[in-house]
Write a protein that holds these residues in place. Sequence first.
Motif, PDB file in Angstrom:
ATOM      1  N   CYS A   1       2.683 -45.704 -51.392  1.00 42.87           N
ATOM      2  CA  CYS A   1       1.554 -45.258 -50.754  1.00 42.87           C
ATOM      3  C   CYS A   1       1.737 -45.089 -49.381  1.00 42.87           C
ATOM      4  CB  CYS A   1       0.540 -46.624 -51.354  1.00 42.87           C
ATOM      5  SG  CYS A   1       1.155 -48.321 -50.926  1.00 42.87           S
ATOM      6  N   ARG A   2       2.839 -45.857 -48.772  1.00 43.65           N
ATOM      7  CA  ARG A   2       3.033 -46.118 -47.781  1.00 43.65           C
ATOM      8  C   ARG A   2       3.919 -45.285 -46.893  1.00 43.65           C
ATOM      9  NH1 ARG A   2       2.965 -50.624 -43.800  1.00 43.65           N
ATOM     10  NH2 ARG A   2       2.522 -51.902 -45.170  1.00 43.65           N
ATOM     11  N   ASP A   3       4.717 -44.473 -47.458  1.00 43.88           N
ATOM     12  CA  ASP A   3       5.290 -42.926 -47.519  1.00 43.88           C
ATOM     13  C   ASP A   3       4.605 -42.242 -47.766  1.00 43.88           C
ATOM     14  OD1 ASP A   3       7.691 -44.618 -47.424  1.00 43.88           O
ATOM     15  OD2 ASP A   3       8.271 -43.982 -48.813  1.00 43.88           O
ATOM     16  N   GLN A   4       3.187 -42.066 -48.497  1.00 47.81           N
ATOM     17  CA  GLN A   4       2.390 -40.864 -48.644  1.00 47.81           C
ATOM     18  C   GLN A   4       1.400 -40.868 -47.180  1.00 47.81           C
ATOM     19  OE1 GLN A   4       0.851 -39.728 -52.652  1.00 47.81           O
ATOM     20  NE2 GLN A   4       2.509 -41.078 -53.473  1.00 47.81           N
ATOM     21  N   VAL A   5       1.059 -42.452 -47.097  1.00 45.68           N
ATOM     22  CA  VAL A   5       0.080 -42.074 -46.068  1.00 45.68           C
ATOM     23  C   VAL A   5       0.673 -41.955 -44.389  1.00 45.68           C
ATOM     24  CG1 VAL A   5      -1.205 -43.889 -44.690  1.00 45.68           C
ATOM     25  CG2 VAL A   5      -1.479 -43.806 -46.725  1.00 45.68           C
ATOM     26  N   ASN A   6       1.726 -42.134 -44.270  1.00 46.98           N
ATOM     27  CA  ASN A   6       3.115 -41.909 -43.190  1.00 46.98           C
ATOM     28  C   ASN A   6       2.567 -40.103 -43.104  1.00 46.98           C
ATOM     29  OD1 ASN A   6       3.139 -44.122 -42.280  1.00 46.98           O
ATOM     30  ND2 ASN A   6       5.129 -44.814 -42.853  1.00 46.98           N
ATOM     31  N   ASN A   7       3.397 -39.896 -44.300  1.00 47.83           N
ATOM     32  CA  ASN A   7       3.558 -38.644 -44.735  1.00 47.83           C
ATOM     33  C   ASN A   7       2.103 -37.370 -44.720  1.00 47.83           C
ATOM     34  OD1 ASN A   7       6.190 -38.582 -45.011  1.00 47.83           O
ATOM     35  ND2 ASN A   7       6.305 -39.347 -46.792  1.00 47.83           N
ATOM     36  N   CYS A   8       1.221 -37.814 -45.058  1.00 48.13           N
ATOM     37  CA  CYS A   8      -0.093 -37.005 -45.003  1.00 48.13           C
ATOM     38  C   CYS A   8      -0.737 -37.403 -43.647  1.00 48.13           C
ATOM     39  CB  CYS A   8      -1.632 -37.961 -45.804  1.00 48.13           C
ATOM     40  SG  CYS A   8      -2.592 -37.041 -46.404  1.00 48.13           S
ATOM     41  N   LEU A   9      -1.096 -38.326 -43.190  1.00 52.50           N
ATOM     42  CA  LEU A   9      -1.134 -38.200 -41.902  1.00 52.50           C
ATOM     43  C   LEU A   9      -0.458 -37.786 -40.460  1.00 52.50           C
ATOM     44  CD1 LEU A   9      -2.575 -41.971 -41.324  1.00 52.50           C
ATOM     45  CD2 LEU A   9      -3.777 -39.588 -41.630  1.00 52.50           C
ATOM     46  N   GLY A  10       1.155 -37.621 -40.495  1.00 52.70           N
ATOM     47  CA  GLY A  10       1.509 -36.662 -40.362  1.00 52.70           C
ATOM     48  C   GLY A  10       1.755 -35.226 -40.404  1.00 52.70           C
ATOM     49  N   GLY A  11       1.773 -34.811 -41.829  1.00 48.78           N
ATOM     50  CA  GLY A  11       1.204 -33.764 -41.628  1.00 48.78           C
ATOM     51  C   GLY A  11      -0.054 -33.247 -40.817  1.00 48.78           C
ATOM     52  N   MET A  12      -0.854 -34.279 -41.089  1.00 42.28           N
ATOM     53  CA  MET A  12      -2.306 -33.397 -40.232  1.00 42.28           C
ATOM     54  C   MET A  12      -1.554 -33.600 -39.128  1.00 42.28           C
ATOM     55  SD  MET A  12      -6.394 -35.535 -40.761  1.00 42.28           S
ATOM     56  CE  MET A  12      -5.816 -35.945 -42.580  1.00 42.28           C
ATOM     57  N   ARG A  13      -1.744 -34.310 -38.316  1.00 41.21           N
ATOM     58  CA  ARG A  13      -1.579 -34.940 -36.679  1.00 41.21           C
ATOM     59  C   ARG A  13      -0.740 -33.305 -36.062  1.00 41.21           C
ATOM     60  NH1 ARG A  13       2.401 -39.155 -34.040  1.00 41.21           N
ATOM     61  NH2 ARG A  13       2.103 -38.695 -31.832  1.00 41.21           N
ATOM     62  N   ARG A  14      -0.005 -32.930 -37.161  1.00 39.79           N
ATOM     63  CA  ARG A  14       0.944 -31.608 -36.618  1.00 39.79           C
ATOM     64  C   ARG A  14      -0.094 -30.436 -36.540  1.00 39.79           C
ATOM     65  NH1 ARG A  14       5.303 -34.197 -39.360  1.00 39.79           N
ATOM     66  NH2 ARG A  14       4.548 -32.833 -40.625  1.00 39.79           N
ATOM     67  N   ARG A  15      -0.654 -30.135 -37.663  1.00 39.94           N
ATOM     68  CA  ARG A  15      -2.139 -29.219 -37.833  1.00 39.94           C
ATOM     69  C   ARG A  15      -2.255 -29.263 -37.113  1.00 39.94           C
ATOM     70  NH1 ARG A  15      -1.144 -30.846 -43.201  1.00 39.94           N
ATOM     71  NH2 ARG A  15      -3.412 -31.997 -43.551  1.00 39.94           N
TER      72      ARG A  15
ATOM     73  N   ASP B   1      -3.231 -33.991 -29.265  1.00 38.94           N
ATOM     74  CA  ASP B   1      -2.451 -34.760 -30.327  1.00 38.94           C
ATOM     75  C   ASP B   1      -3.669 -35.885 -30.608  1.00 38.94           C
ATOM     76  OD1 ASP B   1      -0.759 -36.432 -32.101  1.00 38.94           O
ATOM     77  OD2 ASP B   1       0.430 -36.328 -30.577  1.00 38.94           O
ATOM     78  N   LEU B   2      -4.131 -35.863 -31.519  1.00 43.09           N
ATOM     79  CA  LEU B   2      -5.124 -36.514 -31.679  1.00 43.09           C
ATOM     80  C   LEU B   2      -4.923 -38.273 -32.381  1.00 43.09           C
ATOM     81  CD1 LEU B   2      -8.341 -34.377 -32.722  1.00 43.09           C
ATOM     82  CD2 LEU B   2      -7.845 -35.000 -30.316  1.00 43.09           C
ATOM     83  N   LEU B   3      -4.561 -37.620 -33.490  1.00 47.48           N
ATOM     84  CA  LEU B   3      -3.220 -39.038 -33.992  1.00 47.48           C
ATOM     85  C   LEU B   3      -2.702 -39.865 -33.890  1.00 47.48           C
ATOM     86  CD1 LEU B   3      -4.210 -37.352 -37.966  1.00 47.48           C
ATOM     87  CD2 LEU B   3      -4.949 -39.032 -37.004  1.00 47.48           C
ATOM     88  N   ARG B   4      -2.167 -40.730 -33.243  1.00 44.70           N
ATOM     89  CA  ARG B   4      -1.623 -41.616 -32.236  1.00 44.70           C
ATOM     90  C   ARG B   4      -0.983 -42.900 -33.884  1.00 44.70           C
ATOM     91  NH1 ARG B   4      -5.608 -43.094 -27.517  1.00 44.70           N
ATOM     92  NH2 ARG B   4      -5.960 -40.985 -26.515  1.00 44.70           N
ATOM     93  N   ARG B   5      -0.082 -42.783 -33.846  1.00 46.44           N
ATOM     94  CA  ARG B   5       0.528 -43.944 -34.040  1.00 46.44           C
ATOM     95  C   ARG B   5       0.347 -45.106 -33.496  1.00 46.44           C
ATOM     96  NH1 ARG B   5       3.702 -44.188 -38.778  1.00 46.44           N
ATOM     97  NH2 ARG B   5       4.712 -41.931 -39.419  1.00 46.44           N
ATOM     98  N   THR B   6       0.034 -46.137 -33.695  1.00 49.85           N
ATOM     99  CA  THR B   6       0.414 -47.150 -33.747  1.00 49.85           C
ATOM    100  C   THR B   6       1.179 -48.323 -34.019  1.00 49.85           C
ATOM    101  OG1 THR B   6      -1.353 -48.566 -34.683  1.00 49.85           O
ATOM    102  CG2 THR B   6      -2.065 -47.593 -33.287  1.00 49.85           C
ATOM    103  N   SER B   7       1.323 -50.107 -32.935  1.00 45.28           N
ATOM    104  CA  SER B   7       1.942 -50.390 -33.320  1.00 45.28           C
ATOM    105  C   SER B   7       2.044 -51.232 -35.148  1.00 45.28           C
ATOM    106  CB  SER B   7       2.732 -52.079 -32.955  1.00 45.28           C
ATOM    107  OG  SER B   7       1.457 -52.393 -32.718  1.00 45.28           O
ATOM    108  N   GLY B   8       0.819 -51.259 -36.048  1.00 44.92           N
ATOM    109  CA  GLY B   8       0.262 -51.609 -36.783  1.00 44.92           C
ATOM    110  C   GLY B   8      -0.418 -50.179 -37.763  1.00 44.92           C
ATOM    111  N   GLY B   9      -0.318 -48.558 -36.982  1.00 47.12           N
ATOM    112  CA  GLY B   9      -1.196 -48.532 -38.017  1.00 47.12           C
ATOM    113  C   GLY B   9      -1.117 -47.170 -37.298  1.00 47.12           C
ATOM    114  N   PHE B  10      -2.311 -46.273 -37.460  1.00 46.83           N
ATOM    115  CA  PHE B  10      -3.044 -45.158 -36.654  1.00 46.83           C
ATOM    116  C   PHE B  10      -4.169 -45.006 -36.106  1.00 46.83           C
ATOM    117  CE2 PHE B  10      -0.017 -43.707 -39.952  1.00 46.83           C
ATOM    118  CZ  PHE B  10       0.749 -42.839 -39.587  1.00 46.83           C
ATOM    119  N   GLU B  11      -4.205 -44.176 -35.067  1.00 53.41           N
ATOM    120  CA  GLU B  11      -5.610 -44.459 -33.962  1.00 53.41           C
ATOM    121  C   GLU B  11      -6.164 -43.145 -34.474  1.00 53.41           C
ATOM    122  OE1 GLU B  11      -6.610 -44.725 -29.724  1.00 53.41           O
ATOM    123  OE2 GLU B  11      -5.386 -46.970 -31.041  1.00 53.41           O
TER     124      GLU B  11
END
Length: 280
Positions: free
Chosen positions: A62-76, A84-94
């Motif tokens: 699940c953790r990898d899937q969340v990272n992959n899903c949001l990474g793909g959404m971020r690029r799209r 760049d609307l989606l930002r990685r943070t130290s503990g998650g995303f914003e």
Amino acid sequence: MHHAIRVRLLGPVTVHGPDGPVPVGGRRAQRLLATLALAPGHPVSVPALIDAAWPESPPATCRDQVNNCLGGMRRRLAGVLGEDLLRRTSGGFELGLAADRVDAHLFRRAVGRADAGADEPALVARLRGALALWTGEALEGIADGTLAADAARLNELRLAGYEELFEAQLRLGAGDPALIAEIAALARRHPLRERLTWQLMRALHAADRSAEALRVYDEHRRCLREELRVEPDPAVRALAGQLRLGRTDPAQARPESLGALLTRLSDLAREVAWRLEAGT
């Protein structure tokens, strides 16, 4: 360009840019986006995102899937919107958007504003504009798991917004046929909602349709007795009593909110449990 970007949660979850809707993916992607959009400008932890993405048991990956899903959404989103609307943070995303770019936050602000001294037409216009943001049920199609409570709160606020709107319109002209039809339609969908019943009765009475108002009351009372085993709110009962007496200007004490009704039911349940335990 953030001013041209909106996230919609009051209906199907979508992102809209200057040229229209932007694809974000399937239901899992929508759940992740909704979770971020409910807290724009604030980091959301990966465990919270996992809970939202999988209402039941999450997979081992699940953790990898969340990272992959949001990474793909971020690029799209970046590819279409140029930002760049989606930002990685130290503990998650914003989600890097201001709250006024998300329709749910706009709606909360519009409905929750104090209106001391506001004129009724301006209040009606503001509430109509806020309610026009809705295109369906809140978080439509994904209102389960951890998002169910958020959707329920938003849907409840929508009903409260309609009640405030109807209250303002009743003060402007209670017997308007279009207003009566609008209140009646919503009251039919929510037959246990005390304030809607009270407003419909008032509107019907103002239109010289007191007999219909009393039929509305009788049906509301029947539903409350059958579904919740309680009597109508005292203000609703008082209005019905005055209509039966033929009062031309009945008192208009407001009924309690749905939250107060649920508290009343909880108190009743505790009293019944106490009596059973005491053997009385």
